[in-house]
Design an enzyme around this catalytic site. Structure first.
Site, PDB file in Angstrom:
ATOM      1  N   ASP A 102      45.381  52.533  40.308  1.00 44.81           N
ATOM      2  CA  ASP A 102      46.562  51.803  39.853  1.00 44.81           C
ATOM      3  C   ASP A 102      46.404  51.390  38.396  1.00 44.81           C
ATOM      4  OD1 ASP A 102      44.497  50.060  40.574  1.00 44.81           O
ATOM      5  OD2 ASP A 102      45.836  48.547  41.449  1.00 44.81           O
ATOM      6  N   THR A 175      49.990  16.794  45.848  1.00 43.73           N
ATOM      7  CA  THR A 175      48.868  17.720  45.994  1.00 43.73           C
ATOM      8  C   THR A 175      49.328  19.165  45.822  1.00 43.73           C
ATOM      9  OG1 THR A 175      47.703  16.206  47.461  1.00 43.73           O
ATOM     10  CG2 THR A 175      47.048  18.514  47.551  1.00 43.73           C
TER      11      THR A 175
END
Length: 245
Positions: A102, A175
């Site tokens: 790739d 968070t």
């Protein structure tokens, strides 16, 4: 009709050409290759007479994909692999076949279009590769992509639970935001530093090409000039196939 298939570590993407018309096929994020091949073939209008595959999924996956393609439509796929040199690009790897195909076809396509280029592929792994104006592959970097980073953080921390969300470079106020924003900032900082460094080695006007499934999450935070080329790997694979015509 010609079918072009990009097989990654965790996904498959495809498109097909019928005469002069290119049809955007689709993609699937899973590794049950027999099922993905079935879904891919169902998505086509007609059956291909020629299939080209660029795969980094490994020999076992390649054999499985080839088997199900031959079983379904009696067509032997052509697998293209990285080599020492092709289309003017010269590999710097001591064992060129070990370079992910790739990355290789993306570099070929980038060089054939623009000459010296920096290729950023934002997939399950984040890769950066550089090719100079002579076609020499100078080398690259491979680091975990955004999904892999999130997975590692969640796997090794018991109290971190995050919901999908859009990341930005600012401070997080939950968070989840702290995780999304922190990983984005870390990835963008890494890419930016490498691009600026490479532009001191290459022509500072060389093209930066960005591809891969996570590219939309990252490119909005890039401050350098770039071209978004989502089909760069398939474009390179089609260029390889066209030589055989």
């Amino acid at each position: 009709m010609m079918l072009f298939v990009d097989v990654g570590n965790t996904a498959m993407k495809w498109r097909y050409r019928d005469g002069d018309v290119i049809h955007q096929g689709g993609g699937r994020h899973e590794r049950e290759w027999s099922r993905v091949v079935e879904l891919m073939l169902r998505s086509l209008v007609g059956m291909p007479s020629e299939i080209w595959v660029a795969s980094v999924a490994g020999p076992e996956a390649d054999e499985t994909i080839a088997y199900y393609l031959k079983e379904a439509i009696r067509c032997e796929p052509h697998f293209y692999y990285s080599c020492q040199s092709d289309f003017g690009v010269e590999s710097c790897y001591p064992e060129p076949r070990k370079l992910g195909v790739d990355r290789w076809v993306a570099m070929i396509e980038g060089f054939q279009r623009y000459g010296a280029s920096i290729i950023i592929d934002c997939g399950s792994a984040l890769t950066i590769d550089a090719v100079d104006s002579r076609g020499t592959f100078l080398g690259g970097y491979i680091v975990p992509g955004l999904g892999m980073l999130r997975g590692a953080l969640l796997r090794d921390t018991s109290d971190v639970h995050i919901e999908p969300g859009m990341a930005q470079l600012g401070l997080g106020r939950s968070t989840g935001e702290c995780v999304h924003n922190g990983l984005l900032r870390m990835s963008v900082a890494f890419v930016t530093e490498v691009v600026l460094e490479l532009r001191q080695v290459l022509d500072d006007t060389c093209k930066v090409l960005v591809t891969g499934g996570d590219a939309p999450e990252l490119i909005g935070a890039f401050t350098f000039e770039f071209l978004h080329a989502p089909d760069l790997v398939l474009d390179g694979l089609e260029r390889v196939a066209a030589r055989q015509q």
